[in-house]
Write a protein that holds these residues in place. Structure first.
Motif, PDB file in Angstrom:
ATOM      1  N   PRO A   1       2.583   2.710  11.179  1.00 20.06           N
ATOM      2  CA  PRO A   1       1.777   3.677  10.446  1.00 20.06           C
ATOM      3  C   PRO A   1       2.480   4.017   9.136  1.00 20.06           C
ATOM      4  CG  PRO A   1       3.069   4.827  12.075  1.00 20.06           C
ATOM      5  CD  PRO A   1       3.403   3.355  12.212  1.00 20.06           C
ATOM      6  N   SER A   2       1.809   4.717   8.275  1.00 16.37           N
ATOM      7  CA  SER A   2       2.455   5.196   7.061  1.00 16.37           C
ATOM      8  C   SER A   2       3.643   6.084   7.453  1.00 16.37           C
ATOM      9  CB  SER A   2       1.453   5.973   6.214  1.00 16.37           C
ATOM     10  OG  SER A   2       0.774   6.929   7.008  1.00 16.37           O
TER      11      SER A   2
ATOM     12  N   HIS B   1       1.112  -5.202  12.050  1.00 16.65           N
ATOM     13  CA  HIS B   1       1.335  -6.081  10.903  1.00 16.65           C
ATOM     14  C   HIS B   1       1.806  -7.441  11.393  1.00 16.65           C
ATOM     15  CE1 HIS B   1       1.330  -2.005   9.412  1.00 16.65           C
ATOM     16  NE2 HIS B   1       1.102  -2.470   8.192  1.00 16.65           N
TER      17      HIS B   1
ATOM     18  N   SER C   1      -4.455   0.869   3.325  1.00 15.04           N
ATOM     19  CA  SER C   1      -5.360  -0.280   3.392  1.00 15.04           C
ATOM     20  C   SER C   1      -6.788   0.125   3.771  1.00 15.04           C
ATOM     21  CB  SER C   1      -4.839  -1.292   4.421  1.00 15.04           C
ATOM     22  OG  SER C   1      -4.806  -0.721   5.718  1.00 15.04           O
TER      23      SER C   1
ATOM     24  N   THR D   1      -9.331  -2.476  21.225  1.00 17.05           N
ATOM     25  CA  THR D   1      -9.281  -3.167  19.934  1.00 17.05           C
ATOM     26  C   THR D   1      -7.931  -2.939  19.271  1.00 17.05           C
ATOM     27  OG1 THR D   1     -10.162  -1.199  18.862  1.00 17.05           O
ATOM     28  CG2 THR D   1     -11.761  -2.881  19.520  1.00 17.05           C
TER      29      THR D   1
ATOM     30  N   ASN E   1      -4.395   8.416  18.123  1.00 20.22           N
ATOM     31  CA  ASN E   1      -4.566   7.795  16.814  1.00 20.22           C
ATOM     32  C   ASN E   1      -3.847   6.436  16.789  1.00 20.22           C
ATOM     33  OD1 ASN E   1      -4.996   7.373  14.125  1.00 20.22           O
ATOM     34  ND2 ASN E   1      -3.998   9.239  13.430  1.00 20.22           N
TER      35      ASN E   1
ATOM     36  N   ARG F   1      -3.110  -6.366  10.140  1.00 20.78           N
ATOM     37  CA  ARG F   1      -2.956  -6.537   8.683  1.00 20.78           C
ATOM     38  C   ARG F   1      -1.793  -7.473   8.394  1.00 20.78           C
ATOM     39  NH1 ARG F   1      -1.329  -4.478   3.519  1.00 20.78           N
ATOM     40  NH2 ARG F   1       0.176  -2.831   4.002  1.00 20.78           N
TER      41      ARG F   1
ATOM     42  N   ARG G   1     -12.097   3.065   7.068  1.00 17.13           N
ATOM     43  CA  ARG G   1     -11.303   3.806   6.075  1.00 17.13           C
ATOM     44  C   ARG G   1     -11.411   3.055   4.757  1.00 17.13           C
ATOM     45  NH1 ARG G   1      -4.920   4.595   6.919  1.00 17.13           N
ATOM     46  NH2 ARG G   1      -4.925   2.385   6.389  1.00 17.13           N
TER      47      ARG G   1
ATOM     48  N   ARG H   1       2.718  12.470  15.638  1.00 17.85           N
ATOM     49  CA  ARG H   1       1.344  11.980  15.533  1.00 17.85           C
ATOM     50  C   ARG H   1       0.621  12.089  16.872  1.00 17.85           C
ATOM     51  NH1 ARG H   1      -0.584   7.259  12.089  1.00 17.85           N
ATOM     52  NH2 ARG H   1      -2.199   6.149  13.211  1.00 17.85           N
TER      53      ARG H   1
ATOM     54  N   THR I   1       0.840  -1.204   0.000  1.00 17.73           N
ATOM     55  CA  THR I   1       0.000   0.000   0.000  1.00 17.73           C
ATOM     56  C   THR I   1       0.875   1.253   0.000  1.00 17.73           C
ATOM     57  OG1 THR I   1      -0.142  -0.085   2.419  1.00 17.73           O
ATOM     58  CG2 THR I   1      -1.934  -1.109   1.158  1.00 17.73           C
TER      59      THR I   1
ATOM     60  N   PRO J   1     -10.552   6.848  14.542  1.00 15.89           N
ATOM     61  CA  PRO J   1      -9.599   7.897  14.871  1.00 15.89           C
ATOM     62  C   PRO J   1      -8.594   8.052  13.748  1.00 15.89           C
ATOM     63  CG  PRO J   1      -9.110   5.883  16.069  1.00 15.89           C
ATOM     64  CD  PRO J   1     -10.419   5.682  15.392  1.00 15.89           C
TER      65      PRO J   1
HETATM   66  O1  TXA Z   1      -1.884   0.528   4.286  1.00 14.47           O
HETATM   67  C1  TXA Z   1      -1.777   0.791   5.473  1.00 14.47           C
HETATM   68  O2  TXA Z   1      -2.678   0.564   6.296  1.00 14.47           O
HETATM   69  C2  TXA Z   1      -0.452   1.438   5.936  1.00 14.47           C
HETATM   70  C3  TXA Z   1       0.654   0.413   5.765  1.00 14.47           C
HETATM   71  C4  TXA Z   1       1.974   0.889   6.325  1.00 14.47           C
HETATM   72  O3  TXA Z   1       0.271  -0.811   6.329  1.00 14.47           O
HETATM   73  N1  TXA Z   1      -0.577   1.897   7.281  1.00 14.47           N
HETATM   74  C5  TXA Z   1      -1.342   2.981   7.607  1.00 14.47           C
HETATM   75  O4  TXA Z   1      -1.293   3.283   8.961  1.00 14.47           O
HETATM   76  O5  TXA Z   1      -1.981   3.623   6.819  1.00 14.47           O
HETATM   77  P1  TXA Z   1      -1.796   4.656   9.548  1.00 14.47           P
HETATM   78  O6  TXA Z   1      -1.330   4.637  10.959  1.00 14.47           O
HETATM   79  O7  TXA Z   1      -1.322   5.770   8.727  1.00 14.47           O
HETATM   80  O8  TXA Z   1      -3.343   4.555   9.581  1.00 14.47           O
HETATM   81  C6  TXA Z   1      -3.955   3.654  10.467  1.00 14.47           C
HETATM   82  C7  TXA Z   1      -5.420   3.944  10.627  1.00 14.47           C
HETATM   83  C8  TXA Z   1      -5.711   4.900  11.785  1.00 14.47           C
HETATM   84  O9  TXA Z   1      -5.758   6.216  11.343  1.00 14.47           O
HETATM   85  C9  TXA Z   1      -7.054   4.417  12.256  1.00 14.47           C
HETATM   86  O10 TXA Z   1      -8.062   5.082  11.526  1.00 14.47           O
HETATM   87  C10 TXA Z   1      -7.090   2.954  11.913  1.00 14.47           C
HETATM   88  O11 TXA Z   1      -6.037   2.709  11.028  1.00 14.47           O
HETATM   89  N2  TXA Z   1      -6.952   2.093  13.089  1.00 14.47           N
HETATM   90  C11 TXA Z   1      -5.866   1.422  13.533  1.00 14.47           C
HETATM   91  N3  TXA Z   1      -6.135   0.750  14.660  1.00 14.47           N
HETATM   92  C12 TXA Z   1      -7.429   0.995  14.943  1.00 14.47           C
HETATM   93  C13 TXA Z   1      -8.316   0.590  15.992  1.00 14.47           C
HETATM   94  N4  TXA Z   1      -7.923  -0.202  16.979  1.00 14.47           N
HETATM   95  N5  TXA Z   1      -9.587   1.050  15.952  1.00 14.47           N
HETATM   96  C14 TXA Z   1     -10.002   1.854  14.953  1.00 14.47           C
HETATM   97  N6  TXA Z   1      -9.214   2.274  13.935  1.00 14.47           N
HETATM   98  C15 TXA Z   1      -7.951   1.855  13.931  1.00 14.47           C
END
Ligand code: TXA
Ligand code: MG
Length: 313
Positions: free
Chosen positions: A137-138, A62, A176, A112, A57, A116, A189, A53, A30, A220
């Motif tokens: 995270p990204s 992974h 993702s 929670t 959030n 991935r 998302r 960050r 991604t 979030p």
């Molecule tokens: O494609 C992707 O998902 C990339 C690659 C690196 O795997 N990662 C990514 O991570 O986009 P990030 O941190 O930029 O975005 C993660 C998002 C958070 O903003 C949140 O909306 C959601 O995933 N998320 C993660 N854990 C969560 C949880 N326990 N409950 C609700 N939303 C969660």
């Protein structure tokens, strides 16, 4: 910090850095991720610092296979097995009740965890060599574009990491799809695995997170403006010859020609924006893509980048 091709030796060093509590940048299909050992709260704190960050959030964790994913959760519903069979490894994140081994810092205090199993071979090799779940995270600074090429990683991130593995251009290109399975399945998302594909596996339609206050709390990190280059973005039905930007039907010299299919378009999107962002333009104009459902995730990112509504002007 060093940027390196993903040789077996570099992958072994990246895995060692993770186990030692350091940060790495790793390619996924991604976007590039800023990874750390998800079980190490000090390492997780470094990720929030490097990205600037907000701590509310949560990070995606992974994993290297299905068993690894299950070990991070206290409940594994049948629909998680169905979605994993259909889309893992791949660009789908499933939110499930977390096991106590996953620190609160990763999930921003939530009960929670987002899980991935990525498809990129380098990400898979790093996970297998490290033998720990990797919170990533990204690899962009907060609110900025996610990098889809190693060269797009923000200079401010690099000093925080032990190694950047250059795995080439990401093939999916946007983040993702995140689906919450702790209640009625809900997309938090959008991503290139679309609502219709997920609904086909589940056998029924599912909710999509909105931007009401309640939606913002359950998803979030879904800020209205997000994923944005520094240059202002405007969406237009067609570009004028003088416009600089992204066009499927180019009319002028400063326009990146974009693919007409959603998959290749998504794969190209952030890199094209990163390139244009280097030029010091007054604005980047983006030709409105089709409104069909397969473009939904692209529309989501474009409207967040421009802060516009999904109506071409
Ligand atoms: O494609 C992707 O998902 C990339 C690659 C690196 O795997 N990662 C990514 O991570 O986009 P990030 O941190 O930029 O975005 C993660 C998002 C958070 O903003 C949140 O909306 C959601 O995933 N998320 C993660 N854990 C969560 C949880 N326990 N409950 C609700 N939303 C969660
Ligand atoms: Mg992000």
């Amino acid at each position: 910090m060093s940027m390196e091709p993903p040789t077996p030796e570099a992958i072994a060093r990246a895995a060692e850095a993770l186990r030692a509590g350091q940060l790495i940048v790793l390619p996924t299909e991604t976007v590039y991720g800023l990874g750390c050992n998800a079980l190490d709260p000090d390492a997780v704190a470094k990720v929030f610092l490097a990205k600037n960050r907000p701590s509310e959030n949560p990070l995606i964790v992974h994993v290297m296979d299905l068993e690894h994913a299950r070990s991070c959760t206290t409940e594994w519903p049948e629909i998680a097995s169905q979605l994993a069979a259909a889309f893992w490894p791949g660009p789908l994140t499933m939110v499930l009740p977390k096991q106590s081994s996953i620190p609160d810092a990763v999930t921003a205090g939530r009960p929670t965890v987002g899980l991935r199993w990525p498809k990129h071979p380098v990400a898979q090799k790093v996970l297998e060599a490290a033998q720990v779940p990797v919170a990533a995270p990204s690899a962009n600074r907060f609110m900025r574009l996610s990098p889809t090429r190693a060269q797009d990683i923000d200079a401010a991130i690099a000093p925080h990491v032990a190694i950047i593995l250059d795995g080439g251009a990401a093939t999916v290109g946007i983040e993702s799809t995140v689906v919450d399975l702790t209640g009625e399945p809900k997309i938090l998302r959008q991503g290139m695995i679309g609502e219709e594909q997920i609904a086909a596996v589940l056998g029924h339609s599912l909710l999509i997170g909105d931007e009401t206050e309640e939606g913002a709390r359950s998803a979030p990190g879904q800020y209205r403006r997000h994923y944005a280059p520094k240059t202002p973005i405007r969406i237009a039905r067609r570009l004028r010859a003088v416009d600089a930007g992204l066009a499927m039907h180019p009319t002028g010299p400063q326009q990146v020609i974009m693919p007409q299919e959603s998959g290749p378009y998504a794969a190209r999107l952030y890199a094209a924006l990163a390139d244009l962002d280097q030029l010091g333009l007054i604005e980047i104009v983006i030709e409105a893509p089709p409104l069909d459902t397969e473009w939904a995730a692209i529309w989501d990112r474009l409207t967040r980048a421009s802060c516009a509504t999904p109506e071409p002007d």
